[in-house]
Design an enzyme around this catalytic site. Structure first.
Site, PDB file in Angstrom:
ATOM      1  N   TRP A  93       0.838  -1.401   0.294  1.00 16.40           N
ATOM      2  CA  TRP A  93       0.169  -0.057   0.313  1.00 16.40           C
ATOM      3  C   TRP A  93       0.889   0.927  -0.293  1.00 16.40           C
ATOM      4  O   TRP A  93       2.200   0.948   0.271  1.00 16.40           O
ATOM      5  CB  TRP A  93      -1.304   0.757   1.251  1.00 16.40           C
ATOM      6  CG  TRP A  93      -0.548   0.472   2.316  1.00 16.40           C
ATOM      7  CD1 TRP A  93       0.279  -0.883   3.255  1.00 16.40           C
ATOM      8  CD2 TRP A  93       0.073   0.880   3.221  1.00 16.40           C
ATOM      9  NE1 TRP A  93       0.360  -0.627   4.753  1.00 16.40           N
ATOM     10  CE2 TRP A  93       1.173   0.750   4.530  1.00 16.40           C
ATOM     11  CE3 TRP A  93       0.421   2.395   2.807  1.00 16.40           C
ATOM     12  CZ2 TRP A  93       1.177   1.571   5.804  1.00 16.40           C
ATOM     13  CZ3 TRP A  93       1.376   3.058   4.205  1.00 16.40           C
ATOM     14  CH2 TRP A  93       1.318   3.018   4.898  1.00 16.40           C
ATOM     15  N   GLU A 136       7.368   7.959  13.783  1.00  8.55           N
ATOM     16  CA  GLU A 136       8.105   7.162  12.580  1.00  8.55           C
ATOM     17  C   GLU A 136       8.845   8.022  11.913  1.00  8.55           C
ATOM     18  O   GLU A 136       9.592   8.150  10.911  1.00  8.55           O
ATOM     19  CB  GLU A 136       6.383   7.122  11.685  1.00  8.55           C
ATOM     20  CG  GLU A 136       5.464   6.034  12.570  1.00  8.55           C
ATOM     21  CD  GLU A 136       5.859   4.525  12.768  1.00  8.55           C
ATOM     22  OE1 GLU A 136       7.213   4.368  11.314  1.00  8.55           O
ATOM     23  OE2 GLU A 136       5.402   3.772  12.843  1.00  8.55           O
ATOM     24  N   GLU A 174       8.953   1.030   6.122  1.00  7.73           N
ATOM     25  CA  GLU A 174       8.709   2.278   7.365  1.00  7.73           C
ATOM     26  C   GLU A 174       8.423   3.585   6.745  1.00  7.73           C
ATOM     27  O   GLU A 174       7.114   4.170   7.254  1.00  7.73           O
ATOM     28  CB  GLU A 174       9.686   2.438   7.456  1.00  7.73           C
ATOM     29  CG  GLU A 174       9.850   0.700   8.842  1.00  7.73           C
ATOM     30  CD  GLU A 174       8.331   0.862  10.442  1.00  7.73           C
ATOM     31  OE1 GLU A 174       8.302   1.643  10.473  1.00  7.73           O
ATOM     32  OE2 GLU A 174       8.857  -0.707  10.674  1.00  7.73           O
ATOM     33  N   HIS A 177       4.922   5.061   6.863  1.00  7.21           N
ATOM     34  CA  HIS A 177       4.354   4.904   7.942  1.00  7.21           C
ATOM     35  C   HIS A 177       3.682   6.674   8.363  1.00  7.21           C
ATOM     36  O   HIS A 177       3.355   7.248   8.970  1.00  7.21           O
ATOM     37  CB  HIS A 177       4.793   4.531   8.965  1.00  7.21           C
ATOM     38  CG  HIS A 177       5.181   2.626   8.971  1.00  7.21           C
ATOM     39  ND1 HIS A 177       5.372   2.104   9.185  1.00  7.21           N
ATOM     40  CD2 HIS A 177       4.014   2.154   8.006  1.00  7.21           C
ATOM     41  CE1 HIS A 177       4.958   0.575   9.321  1.00  7.21           C
ATOM     42  NE2 HIS A 177       4.482   0.960   8.372  1.00  7.21           N
ATOM     43  N   GLU A 227       8.978  -3.517  17.012  1.00  7.71           N
ATOM     44  CA  GLU A 227       7.983  -3.187  16.771  1.00  7.71           C
ATOM     45  C   GLU A 227       7.112  -4.252  16.960  1.00  7.71           C
ATOM     46  O   GLU A 227       5.804  -3.642  16.399  1.00  7.71           O
ATOM     47  CB  GLU A 227       8.725  -5.153  15.212  1.00  7.71           C
ATOM     48  CG  GLU A 227       9.505  -4.336  14.513  1.00  7.71           C
ATOM     49  CD  GLU A 227       9.039  -2.936  12.982  1.00  7.71           C
ATOM     50  OE1 GLU A 227       7.827  -2.621  13.132  1.00  7.71           O
ATOM     51  OE2 GLU A 227      10.222  -2.523  13.219  1.00  7.71           O
ATOM     52  N   THR A 230       5.718  -1.008  18.015  1.00  3.90           N
ATOM     53  CA  THR A 230       5.166  -0.111  17.384  1.00  3.90           C
ATOM     54  C   THR A 230       3.246  -0.713  16.733  1.00  3.90           C
ATOM     55  O   THR A 230       2.057  -0.118  17.402  1.00  3.90           O
ATOM     56  CB  THR A 230       5.528   0.503  16.244  1.00  3.90           C
ATOM     57  OG1 THR A 230       5.557  -0.573  15.985  1.00  3.90           O
ATOM     58  CG2 THR A 230       5.914   1.302  16.753  1.00  3.90           C
ATOM     59  N   ASP A 259       1.556  -3.671   9.457  1.00  2.00           N
ATOM     60  CA  ASP A 259       3.033  -4.056   9.013  1.00  2.00           C
ATOM     61  C   ASP A 259       4.163  -3.793   9.857  1.00  2.00           C
ATOM     62  O   ASP A 259       4.934  -4.809   9.918  1.00  2.00           O
ATOM     63  CB  ASP A 259       3.915  -2.420   8.249  1.00  2.00           C
ATOM     64  CG  ASP A 259       3.310  -2.461   6.615  1.00  2.00           C
ATOM     65  OD1 ASP A 259       2.949  -2.607   6.606  1.00  2.00           O
ATOM     66  OD2 ASP A 259       4.210  -1.181   6.597  1.00  2.00           O
ATOM     67  N   GLU A 260       3.678  -3.548  11.165  1.00  2.00           N
ATOM     68  CA  GLU A 260       4.472  -3.986  12.605  1.00  2.00           C
ATOM     69  C   GLU A 260       4.770  -5.076  13.212  1.00  2.00           C
ATOM     70  O   GLU A 260       5.388  -5.462  12.814  1.00  2.00           O
ATOM     71  CB  GLU A 260       4.407  -2.665  13.145  1.00  2.00           C
ATOM     72  CG  GLU A 260       3.962  -1.221  13.206  1.00  2.00           C
ATOM     73  CD  GLU A 260       5.167   0.015  12.625  1.00  2.00           C
ATOM     74  OE1 GLU A 260       6.025  -1.285  12.383  1.00  2.00           O
ATOM     75  OE2 GLU A 260       4.961   0.605  12.540  1.00  2.00           O
ATOM     76  N   HIS A 263       7.002  -7.123  10.238  1.00  2.75           N
ATOM     77  CA  HIS A 263       8.494  -6.686  11.010  1.00  2.75           C
ATOM     78  C   HIS A 263       8.542  -7.049  12.512  1.00  2.75           C
ATOM     79  O   HIS A 263       9.772  -7.678  12.649  1.00  2.75           O
ATOM     80  CB  HIS A 263       8.552  -4.951  11.154  1.00  2.75           C
ATOM     81  CG  HIS A 263       8.465  -4.283   9.901  1.00  2.75           C
ATOM     82  ND1 HIS A 263       8.468  -3.536   9.489  1.00  2.75           N
ATOM     83  CD2 HIS A 263       8.387  -4.950   8.298  1.00  2.75           C
ATOM     84  CE1 HIS A 263       7.840  -2.665   8.768  1.00  2.75           C
ATOM     85  NE2 HIS A 263       8.312  -3.101   7.285  1.00  2.75           N
TER      86      HIS A 263
HETATM   87 FE   LIG Z   1       8.111  -0.210  12.894  1.00  2.00          FE
HETATM   88 FE   LIG Z   2       6.465   1.695  11.951  1.00  2.00          FE
END
Ligand SMILES: [Fe+2]
Ligand SMILES: [Fe+2]
Length: 395
Positions: A93, A136, A174, A177, A227, A230, A259-260, A263
């Protein structure tokens, strides 16, 4: 993400190479009688660009050089097991997928709708979202941090090792974000963008002090923790946006949280592998990191006005349930379970002590927090936040 914990530090027990210990508050310059005017000017300039708070004694290169071989030998493993947690750019995205389309005739209407929805969100929510966005946006610091780690750093800026490819692609993921949250907050009209931009500039200039000592064992334990932290905090800002009726913002925070999570899976997998190869060294690293406490990436945050900005933002995050002391204990408990620390065998005496310490720590943190919460809280006077035009919030 943010967390305020008691500022207790435990000295590292290993004999390490100590390099730097600034002991003065950089914004409270002292007169140095012996310094010439030009030296004084230079020092003043250096201080004005330095961290806003005292930085603890800094330790470097704490991993014994022979362990570099472990990371060299894991190059193939990283290629097969780590890079698959990255998403191809074409499948990712992008911030624009969640924002008004500047090229469309409906742009102004879309912005108006966004602003209408944002009106329903309270100031304390915005302060926490701004703090999360600023965290971020200090991404250059985190890429730098990863590239301090011995054995896995990107030696050239375009190195073809799997470790370096991971770090660059992780950074690129990242980067979306802060970009998305920044643009959303700008369009919302609810926050003082210039103050926020100043805070970002100060924060990137200050760096961070994660106490990872160029040591990839410590570094990957730190990133595993972060990670997940977050993932939890963006998940909670998504939940609160939904509760306030802003489904679009809930989607924004939720997609970042996803996403976090990915990760987190990657970084915890690295540490899992280290536990497999070197259980003693890894459990000692985990205990060391937890004794020093996991400092939050934006702990040196400053807006040019509030010397306690990070603590104040953390207090609001704690109060509205975006990131709390309970989350800190929960993350540790999750990681201890994820890495099966309790069932490690064949450890040295020191390793056994480290194992006992980390396995008992989540319960200990919870007990301390319960006791602290049970004590009558002193009513504090409301604190102004420059990010919301100086409006005051109860901590
Ligand atoms: Fe992250
Ligand atoms: Fe992030």
């Amino acid at each position: 993400m943010a967390l305020k914990l008691n500022p207790v530090t435990f000295p590292s027990t290993r004999s390490l190479n100590i390099t730097f210990s600034p002991s003065r508050h950089p914004r409270s310059p002292r007169t140095l009688l012996v310094a010439s005017t030009s030296t004084k000017e230079a020092q003043k300039l250096k201080k004005s660009h330095g961290p806003p708070k005292e930085v603890h004694v800094q330790v470097t290169h704490s991993m014994p050089p022979q362990k570099l071989e472990i990371f060299k030998s894991l190059e193939g493993w990283a290629e097969d097991n780590l890079l698959l947690h990255l998403k191809p750019v074409e499948k990712c995205w992008q911030p624009q997928d969640f924002l008004p389309e500047p090229e469309s005739d409906g742009f102004y209407d879309q912005v108006k709708e966004l602003r209408e929805r944002a009106k329903e969100l309270p100031d304390d929510y915005f302060v926490v979202l701004v703090g999360d966005m600023i965290t971020e946006e200090a991404l250059p610091t985190y890429q730098t941090m990863l590239n301090t780690l011995d054995g896995v750093r990107d030696e050239t800026g375009a190195s073809l090792t799997s470790w370096a490819i991971w770090t660059r692609a992780w950074t690129a993921e990242e980067n979306r974000h802060g970009d998305l949250l920044n643009k959303y907050l700008y369009l919302s009209g609810r926050v003082d963008m210039k103050q926020i931009e100043k805070t970002i500039q100060y924060l990137i200039g200050s760096g961070m002090d994660p106490k990872t000592e160029n040591n990839p064992y410590l570094g990957f334990i730190y990133t595993s923790f972060q990670e997940r932290a977050t993932f939890i905090s963006h998940g909670n800002t998504a939940r609160l946006a939904k509760e306030h009726g802003d489904m679009k913002l809930a989607q924004i925070c939720g997609i970042i949280a996803a996403d976090e999570k990915r990760h987190e899976t990657a970084y915890t997998k690295i540490v899992e592998k280290l536990f497999e190869i070197d259980p003693d060294g890894t459990v000692l690293a985990l205990a060391d990191m937890m004794r020093k406490k996991i400092s939050m990436p934006a702990h040196l945050m400053f807006d040019g006005q509030d010397d306690n900005l990070f603590e104040n933002y953390s207090s609001v995050a704690q109060r509205i349930g975006v990131y709390t002391a309970k989350d800190y204990a929960d993350i540790l408990e999750f990681l201890v379970g994820r890495w099966k620390v309790e069932t490690l065998t064949g450890l040295s005496a020191e390793g056994n002590r480290a194992q006992e310490f980390v396995c008992g720590l989540p319960a200990r943190i919870r007990r301390l927090e319960e006791r602290a919460a049970g004590r009558a809280k002193q009513p504090s006077s409301p604190v102004p936040f420059s990010w919301i035009f100086g409006r005051e919030l109860v901590l």
